[in-house]
Enzyme design. Structure first.
Site, mmCIF file in Angstrom:
data_model
loop_
_atom_site.group_PDB
_atom_site.id
_atom_site.type_symbol
_atom_site.label_atom_id
_atom_site.label_comp_id
_atom_site.label_asym_id
_atom_site.label_seq_id
_atom_site.Cartn_x
_atom_site.Cartn_y
_atom_site.Cartn_z
ATOM 1 N N CYS A 12 -15.593 -9.754 -11.927
ATOM 2 C CA CYS A 12 -15.344 -8.770 -12.994
ATOM 3 C C CYS A 12 -13.908 -8.280 -12.834
ATOM 4 C CB CYS A 12 -16.360 -7.632 -12.955
ATOM 5 S SG CYS A 12 -16.345 -6.665 -11.431
ATOM 6 N N ASN A 15 -14.243 -5.402 -9.297
ATOM 7 C CA ASN A 15 -15.136 -5.778 -8.172
ATOM 8 C C ASN A 15 -15.745 -4.553 -7.487
ATOM 9 O OD1 ASN A 15 -14.978 -7.467 -4.943
ATOM 10 N ND2 ASN A 15 -16.555 -7.651 -6.489
ATOM 11 N N CYS A 17 -18.139 -2.506 -9.724
ATOM 12 C CA CYS A 17 -19.350 -2.194 -10.503
ATOM 13 C C CYS A 17 -20.166 -3.450 -10.812
ATOM 14 C CB CYS A 17 -19.004 -1.486 -11.812
ATOM 15 S SG CYS A 17 -18.196 0.120 -11.576
ATOM 16 N N ARG A 18 -19.699 -4.273 -11.748
ATOM 17 C CA ARG A 18 -20.535 -5.369 -12.249
ATOM 18 C C ARG A 18 -20.689 -6.525 -11.277
ATOM 19 N NH1 ARG A 18 -17.134 -6.134 -17.533
ATOM 20 N NH2 ARG A 18 -15.569 -5.448 -16.022
ATOM 21 N N SER A 19 -19.582 -7.038 -10.734
ATOM 22 C CA SER A 19 -19.726 -8.248 -9.899
ATOM 23 C C SER A 19 -20.417 -7.982 -8.561
ATOM 24 C CB SER A 19 -18.393 -8.989 -9.740
ATOM 25 O OG SER A 19 -17.427 -8.211 -9.117
ATOM 26 N N ASP A 126 -18.383 -3.269 -19.258
ATOM 27 C CA ASP A 126 -17.875 -2.451 -18.158
ATOM 28 C C ASP A 126 -18.522 -1.061 -18.205
ATOM 29 O OD1 ASP A 126 -16.382 -1.071 -16.349
ATOM 30 O OD2 ASP A 126 -14.437 -1.580 -17.213
HETATM 31 P P1 4NP Z 1 -15.928 -3.480 -12.789
HETATM 32 O O1 4NP Z 1 -15.590 -2.031 -13.391
HETATM 33 O O2 4NP Z 1 -14.902 -4.422 -13.380
HETATM 34 O O3 4NP Z 1 -17.300 -3.750 -13.267
HETATM 35 O O4 4NP Z 1 -15.824 -3.365 -11.277
HETATM 36 C C1 4NP Z 1 -14.356 -1.419 -13.285
HETATM 37 C C2 4NP Z 1 -14.023 -0.731 -12.138
HETATM 38 C C3 4NP Z 1 -12.815 -0.069 -12.042
HETATM 39 C C4 4NP Z 1 -11.939 -0.107 -13.108
HETATM 40 C C5 4NP Z 1 -12.270 -0.809 -14.245
HETATM 41 C C6 4NP Z 1 -13.473 -1.467 -14.329
HETATM 42 N N1 4NP Z 1 -10.712 0.574 -13.026
HETATM 43 O O5 4NP Z 1 -9.965 0.547 -14.026
HETATM 44 O O6 4NP Z 1 -10.410 1.192 -12.008
#
Ligand code: 4NP
Length: 158
Positions: A12, A15, A17-19, A126
């Protein structure tokens, strides 16, 4: 692509939340089916390198019985494209970022996660800036796509 699938990398943006959630859910299901598949996750960005998964992801996932123990954020590296048999993106932005970094001859390893699910959604959205419901929805999508991906791998490997 030839040969059995022995390793899967979930990707994602952050790294956190989703992945990592996909890694935890998929590994749980791999163990349930007593399969031998290496599972890892990474982000296309390195903002949170070394951090544990987001507390909200952990809480929602642990409530459904998944373990996030030992997971640490890392950025996708060049050698990941060689090493992993499948590289699974959560959304089209992740997909495009991966494709732009991946040698042309290895592009066939990269897929959108929701392409393995029968659900209507095309992407795992996200949840970072949203509420608790978003994290539950991410889990619903990831559980469905994980089952579909495992069925695909089982068919491919037999
Ligand atoms: P992820 O979510 O891609 O599912 O891990 C996010 C985590 C942090 C951020 C964006 C998306 N960020 O902008 O910090």
């Amino acid at each position: 692509m030839a040969g059995p699938i022995k390793s899967v990398l979930f990707v994602c943006l952050g790294n956190i939340c989703r992945s990592p959630t996909a890694e935890a859910v998929f590994l749980h299901k791999v163990k349930q089916r007593t399969l031998a598949i290496e599972v890892d996750s990474a982000g296309t960005q390195g903002f949170h390198t070394g951090c544990a998964p987001d507390e909200r992801s952990q809480q929602a996932g642990e409530a459904r019985g998944y373990s996030f123990e030992g997971l640490k954020c890392r950025k996708v590296e060049k050698q990941d494209f060689e090493y992993f048999d499948l590289i699974i993106a959560m959304d089209e932005v992740n997909l495009r970022n991966l494709q732009s970094e991946c040698p042309e001859e290895l592009h066939e390893k990269i897929h959108l996660f929701m392409s393995f699910s029968a659900l209507e959604e095309d992407i795992v959205p996200d949840p970072y800036y949203g509420g608790k419901k978003g994290f539950e929805y991410v889990l619903d999508l990831i559980e469905s796509a994980s089952d579909g991906l495992l069925n695909y791998i089982t068919r491919r490997n037999t």
